[in-house]
Each structure stands twice: as structure tokens, then as C-alpha cells.
Design a protein around this motif. Structure first.
Motif, PDB file in Angstrom:
ATOM      1  N   CYS A   1      -4.998   0.751  -5.541  1.00  0.00           N
ATOM      2  CA  CYS A   1      -6.079   1.746  -5.560  1.00  0.00           C
ATOM      3  C   CYS A   1      -5.623   3.077  -4.959  1.00  0.00           C
ATOM      4  O   CYS A   1      -6.300   4.085  -5.121  1.00  0.00           O
ATOM      5  CB  CYS A   1      -7.313   1.232  -4.818  1.00  0.00           C
ATOM      6  N   PHE A   2      -4.475   3.097  -4.268  1.00  0.00           N
ATOM      7  CA  PHE A   2      -3.998   4.352  -3.675  1.00  0.00           C
ATOM      8  C   PHE A   2      -3.372   5.280  -4.703  1.00  0.00           C
ATOM      9  O   PHE A   2      -3.124   6.440  -4.417  1.00  0.00           O
ATOM     10  CB  PHE A   2      -2.956   4.055  -2.583  1.00  0.00           C
ATOM     11  N   ARG A   3      -3.064   4.748  -5.891  1.00  0.00           N
ATOM     12  CA  ARG A   3      -2.390   5.637  -6.849  1.00  0.00           C
ATOM     13  C   ARG A   3      -3.398   6.338  -7.750  1.00  0.00           C
ATOM     14  O   ARG A   3      -4.516   5.874  -7.934  1.00  0.00           O
ATOM     15  CB  ARG A   3      -1.337   4.876  -7.653  1.00  0.00           C
TER      16      ARG A   3
ATOM     17  N   GLU B   1       1.063  -8.268 -11.466  1.00  0.00           N
ATOM     18  CA  GLU B   1       1.894  -7.286 -10.755  1.00  0.00           C
ATOM     19  C   GLU B   1       1.715  -7.390  -9.235  1.00  0.00           C
ATOM     20  O   GLU B   1       2.691  -7.508  -8.489  1.00  0.00           O
ATOM     21  CB  GLU B   1       1.556  -5.857 -11.234  1.00  0.00           C
ATOM     22  N   ILE B   2       0.457  -7.361  -8.772  1.00  0.00           N
ATOM     23  CA  ILE B   2       0.222  -7.327  -7.320  1.00  0.00           C
ATOM     24  C   ILE B   2       0.632  -8.657  -6.661  1.00  0.00           C
ATOM     25  O   ILE B   2       1.353  -8.666  -5.657  1.00  0.00           O
ATOM     26  CB  ILE B   2      -1.269  -7.022  -7.014  1.00  0.00           C
ATOM     27  N   VAL B   3       0.171  -9.772  -7.232  1.00  0.00           N
ATOM     28  CA  VAL B   3       0.471 -11.062  -6.595  1.00  0.00           C
ATOM     29  C   VAL B   3       1.987 -11.312  -6.554  1.00  0.00           C
ATOM     30  O   VAL B   3       2.527 -11.657  -5.497  1.00  0.00           O
ATOM     31  CB  VAL B   3      -0.311 -12.226  -7.259  1.00  0.00           C
TER      32      VAL B   3
ATOM     33  N   SER C   1       0.845  -1.203   0.000  1.00  0.00           N
ATOM     34  CA  SER C   1       0.000   0.000   0.000  1.00  0.00           C
ATOM     35  C   SER C   1       0.879   1.250   0.000  1.00  0.00           C
ATOM     36  O   SER C   1       0.616   2.206  -0.741  1.00  0.00           O
ATOM     37  CB  SER C   1      -0.924   0.005   1.215  1.00  0.00           C
ATOM     38  N   LEU C   2       1.938   1.223   0.808  1.00  0.00           N
ATOM     39  CA  LEU C   2       2.857   2.380   0.825  1.00  0.00           C
ATOM     40  C   LEU C   2       3.528   2.547  -0.536  1.00  0.00           C
ATOM     41  O   LEU C   2       3.664   3.659  -1.049  1.00  0.00           O
ATOM     42  CB  LEU C   2       3.927   2.195   1.911  1.00  0.00           C
ATOM     43  N   GLU C   3       3.909   1.405  -1.125  1.00  0.00           N
ATOM     44  CA  GLU C   3       4.558   1.440  -2.442  1.00  0.00           C
ATOM     45  C   GLU C   3       3.650   2.107  -3.484  1.00  0.00           C
ATOM     46  O   GLU C   3       4.116   2.820  -4.356  1.00  0.00           O
ATOM     47  CB  GLU C   3       4.855  -0.005  -2.849  1.00  0.00           C
ATOM     48  N   TYR C   4       2.345   1.891  -3.344  1.00  0.00           N
ATOM     49  CA  TYR C   4       1.402   2.453  -4.318  1.00  0.00           C
ATOM     50  C   TYR C   4       0.829   3.803  -3.893  1.00  0.00           C
ATOM     51  O   TYR C   4      -0.097   4.304  -4.516  1.00  0.00           O
ATOM     52  CB  TYR C   4       0.265   1.463  -4.587  1.00  0.00           C
ATOM     53  N   GLY C   5       1.350   4.369  -2.814  1.00  0.00           N
ATOM     54  CA  GLY C   5       0.975   5.756  -2.523  1.00  0.00           C
ATOM     55  C   GLY C   5       0.190   6.007  -1.260  1.00  0.00           C
ATOM     56  O   GLY C   5      -0.170   7.165  -1.002  1.00  0.00           O
TER      57      GLY C   5
END
Ligand code: FNR
Length: 354
Positions: A264-266, A276-278, A38-42
Motif C-alpha cells: 500500500c506504500f507504493r 507476491e507478498i506472502v 514496507s521499505l521495499e514497497y516505498g
């Protein structure tokens, strides 16, 4: 305890609760890999899953010499794991119904400066929480709720923030009275309001029009000094922007959005879950030795068709049938390493380069 000094220590926390999108506390789902992704995506701040005071008390803090991950271990299991990279952004969420226990638990989790803030869960409507007087069970007991917040403030070092996450009460009047009382403790740095009442189920739309009750009361009580964070039904960066604009708040906390896809944070399009996510999730899981049962649970909850296109395109995207096969392969695997070895991922997840 009665020997507490009467003066409540003041917070010196510089955490920014005023602006940003935050990962909500989620039991099991909010494990360390979910938070790091989550941090990686913003995400700007990340909440850990609710940990009950009794579960934490008596745990031993162990640092993994290879990864530097910190594990609070009890009966051979990690009760809470964190890593120095998330230290400036991670909030530990406590489930509690007794001020003295809150004091002990917060002392324990903040003893080595592993977390940026501690949060009291005042919203969980599940029986296991409310029957013990925890979670939403605290809402009808404002004196106790405020005593717990004071105990948390006393136990935490001044630079560690103290916050609480609440649900709306049935009436505007009752909500305002509770918020007023919490503000007057002087113990909290910020309040998150989940815009549902205790009785409301997750599928019922959040009562976004009622956020103003909380915002206005906090503003009156603190002269606009304390931030209010929205929670409920913001599923993506874009939706959060609209909700924050309408609700006149500048921070929003997301739960089921990142549960399905942490990108979803980006601001832009969501990342492809299957490709990508998995793989990123598994990379963190292997590297940090995440409990394999938890890895499986979290991966299974992701929306595997998210951003995959669901049909074969020029970029080689998988069909839904093919995605299902990869998902089933992961579900059959027993260890994190076996999950990395399913056909689609074999040789692609390089934990050595983390
Ligand atoms: C939650 N929620 C939750 N809340 C909390 O304060 N502590 C917790 O440990 C949990 N655990 C949890 C697990 C799972 C799987 C879900 C889906 C939710 C509630 C969550 O933080 C949030 O308040 C609600 O889900 C509403 O936000 P969304 O989903 O509408 O963004």
C-alpha cells in the motif's frame, strides 16, 4: 535521576519526518519482515512494535554472524530484532511510565547505534498499557510524559531522533495545552498525532478535521521547525495523499493498510498478496529466522484476496477457493520452512539468493 545536568542535549538527527509515508508501530505485526517489505514497497520510515521498558531491560544484544541481524535476547527469546539494512529508517517504540526506566531502555537500545530514532508510545488505549500508566495512560499526566521525553533525549546519542506518538484529547483546548508543553521540552524531533481520542475504537472514523489543532500549535511553538505526522484512516498511498493535502501535513503514518498489504506504500496498484507478498514475507522469515508463530500470525492477518482478482484470469490468478486452500496450508505448517513448502510455493522461494 537528580544528578542529570540541567541543560538538555540538542538533537542533531537528520531524519526526515517532514516528508513521506511511514509504517506505524504495531505490536507483533511490526516484526522485521513486515518492516523490510514496507521499505521495499516505498515506506520512508518504519516503526517497530511497542516494546515495554521492562521487557527490554536485561536483554543481551546478539549479532547473527550469518545474516548480521541484531537480536536483543532475553530468556531465550528475541525481544526486538533489527538488521543493518533498516538502520537509517527504523524507529524503536518504547512503552514506559517511568523516566529512569526510559533512560535505561533507550541507553540499551541505542548503545550500538542500531536504530535511527526512539519514540514514546502515548496512545495505546489497551488495559495492559494504561493500567501501568503507559500508552494513553500518559496523556492525563503531561508532566510525567514530558519528563520521560527529556530522559529519552538525555539517554539517546545526539544523532538519534526522539519522537512521540499521541492521541487527541477530548477538547481542542486540552490537546493544544499538551502539545505546547511537549514542544517546550525541546526534547522531541517530531510528533505523530493519531486523530482519535483514547475512548474511540478503531472502526470509528478518525477525526481528520482536528489535525489542525496540533499542526497550528506546533507551528506557533516551534516557528514551523518541527514536523507533525498524521495517523488514522489512511489505507493506501492515494488516500494518504488526499489526507495530507486536506490536513496540511506532508507525512502520514499507516497501520491497518500495511497490516493487510504492505505494498500500500507504493503509488501504483497493490501487489498480489497470495503470489507476491506472502512469498517475499516467507523469504525474509526464513532468511532472518523470524519466530514461526509470529510469521503465521502476520501472514494470517494479510488480506489474501488483495489484488488477486479473486477469479481465474488470463494471468493464471487463483480463485478465492484456491487462495483459501493455500492460506490454510500455511496455517497448518509448523515452521517457516514448512510454510515455504506448501504446494503453491514449493521450489519458488529461493532464500539462497537473498
Ligand atoms: C496498533 N497500534 C499501535 N500503536 C502504537 O503506538 N504502538 C503499537 O505497538 C501499536 N500496536 C498496534 C497493533 C495493531 C495490530 C494495530 C492494528 C494497531 C495503533 C496504530 O499504530 C495506529 O495508531 C492505528 O491503527 C491507527 O492507524 P490506521 O490503522 O488507521 O492506519
Amino acid at each position: 535521576p537528580s544528578n542529570f545536568p540541567s541543560e538538555l542535549p540538542k538533537s542533531t538527527s537528520l531524519l526526515n519526518y517532514r516528508h513521506g509515508l511511514f509504517l506505524a508501530p504495531m505490536v507483533r505485526i511490526g516484526a522485521l519482515p513486515t518492516r523490510l517489505l514496507s521499505l521495499e514497497y516505498g515506506a520512508d520510515l518504519v516503526w517497530g512494535p511497542e516494546i515495554i521498558d521492562r521487557a527490554l531491560m536485561g536483554s543481551e544484544r546478539i549479532v547473527d554472524p550469518q545474516t548480521q541481524a541484531v537480536h536483543f535476547m532475553k530468556d531465550g527469546k528475541s525481544v526486538f530484532s533489527t538488521h543493518p539494512v533498516e538502520r537509517p529508517y527504523v524507529i524503536f517504540q518504547l512503552g514506559c511510565a517511568t523516566p529512569a526506566w526510559a533512560y535505561e531502555a533507550v541507553k540499551l537500545v541505542t548503545q550500538n547505534d542500531d536504530v535511527a530514532g526512539v519514540d514514546l508510545n502515548c496512545g495505546c488505549p489497551k488495559n495492559f498499557s494504561t493500567t501501568g500508566g503507559m500508552g494513553a495512560g500518559l496523556l492525563p499526566r503531561p508532566d510525567l510524559l514530558c519528563d520521560i521525553l527529556r530522559a529519552m533525549r538525555r539517554a539517546a546519542p545526539p544523532h538519534v531522533a526522539v519522537t512521540c506518538k499521541l492521541r487527541l484529547l477530548p477538547t481542542e483546548e486540552a490537546t493544544k495545552a499538551l502539545i505546547r508543553q511537549i514542544c517546550r521540552t525541546g526534547a522531541v524531533d517530531a510528533i505523530t498525532i493519531h486523530c482519535r481520542t483514547k475512548e474511540m475504537r478503531p472502526r470509528e472514523p478518525a477525526l481528520l478535521n482536528r489535525i489542525s489543532e496540533v499542526v497550528d500549535t506546533v507551528c506557533e511553538e516551534t516557528g514551523g521547525k518541527m514536523p507533525v505526522c498524521h495517523n488514522g484512516d489512511s489505507w493506501s498511498w492515494k488516500e494518504a495523499q488526499q489526507i495530507m493535502k486536506d490536513g496540511k501535513v506532508t507525512s502520514s503514518m499507516l497501520a491497518r493498510g500495511p497490516e493487510k498489504n504492505p505494498s500500500c506504500f507504493r503509488e501504483g496498484d497493490m501487489a498480489c498478496v497470495v503470489d507476491e507478498i506472502v512469498p517475499k514475507w516467507l523469504k525474509y522469515a526464513v532468511m532472518l529466522d523470524n519466530q514461526s508463530g509470529n510469521t503465521k500470525y502476520c501472514l494470517n492477518t494479510l488480506d489474501w484476496n488483495s489484488s488477486s482478482g479473486g477469479r481465474r484470469g488470463t494471468d493464471g490468478a487463483l480463485t478465492r477457493q484456491e487462495i483459501l486452500k493455500v492460506k490454510e496450508g500455511v496455517a497448518r505448517a509448523k515452521t517457516n520452512e514448512e510454510m515455504c513448502a506448501v504446494d503453491r510455493y514449493k521450489g519458488r522461494i529461493d532464500v539462497g539468493r537473498c
